[in-house]
Design a protein around this motif. Structure first.
Motif: not given
Length: 147
Positions: A51-78
């Motif tokens: 049923q995944g109750t524990d897996h859902q909790k673990i996935a939620k914790i993983d999502r909270e600790n995710e690192v923000a993706p690196p910034p992309k180049i701005s459209l003005t530069v493009g």
């Protein structure tokens, strides 16, 4: 002290004592003359393991600790890259060849999908003659100063 426990008892090392045989159901136990096991599975008859109750909790914790993706180049530069390239009359393929990069990388820079790389930006500044880093993005770069 009891007489049976002490110096008179014999200890045999390396010989296993006989464990009573345990059968899972009553008919097997009667057939082999063993003890009937009364253990019950905790999830017997249900599918709780999947049923995944524990897996859902673990996935939620993983999502909270995710690192923000690196910034992309701005459209003005493009847009500055694209404008300078058009002013020079270069195609994406020609411009990419001049900076020794793949055309897809230049396309990513122009569309604002690329992660900024200072080496590629400096090559583009040199080839296109336009400032792509700092505060005055898109400003023409004067040629090398002669002394």
């Amino acid at each position: 002290m009891d007489a049976t426990v002490g110096w008179d008892t014999q200890t045999v090392i390396g010989k296993k004592t006989k464990q009573p045989k345990v059968a899972k159901n009553e008919s097997d136990a009667r057939r082999i003359g063993a003890v009937v096991g009364t253990d019950r599975k905790t999830t017997g008859g249900t599918n709780k393991a999947h049923q995944g109750t524990d897996h859902q909790k673990i996935a939620k914790i993983d999502r909270e600790n995710e690192v923000a993706p690196p910034p992309k180049i701005s459209l003005t530069v493009g847009k500055a890259i694209q404008q300078a390239r058009m002013d020079k009359g270069l195609s994406q393929k020609d411009c990419a060849q001049k900076i020794n990069e793949k055309p897809s990388i230049l396309q990513d820079y122009e569309s604002g999908k690329a992660i900024p790389n200072t080496q590629i930006l400096s090559k583009l500044e040199r080839v296109l003659g336009v400032k792509l880093r700092g505060s005055d993005i898109g400003k023409k770069i004067d040629g090398p100063k002669k002394s």
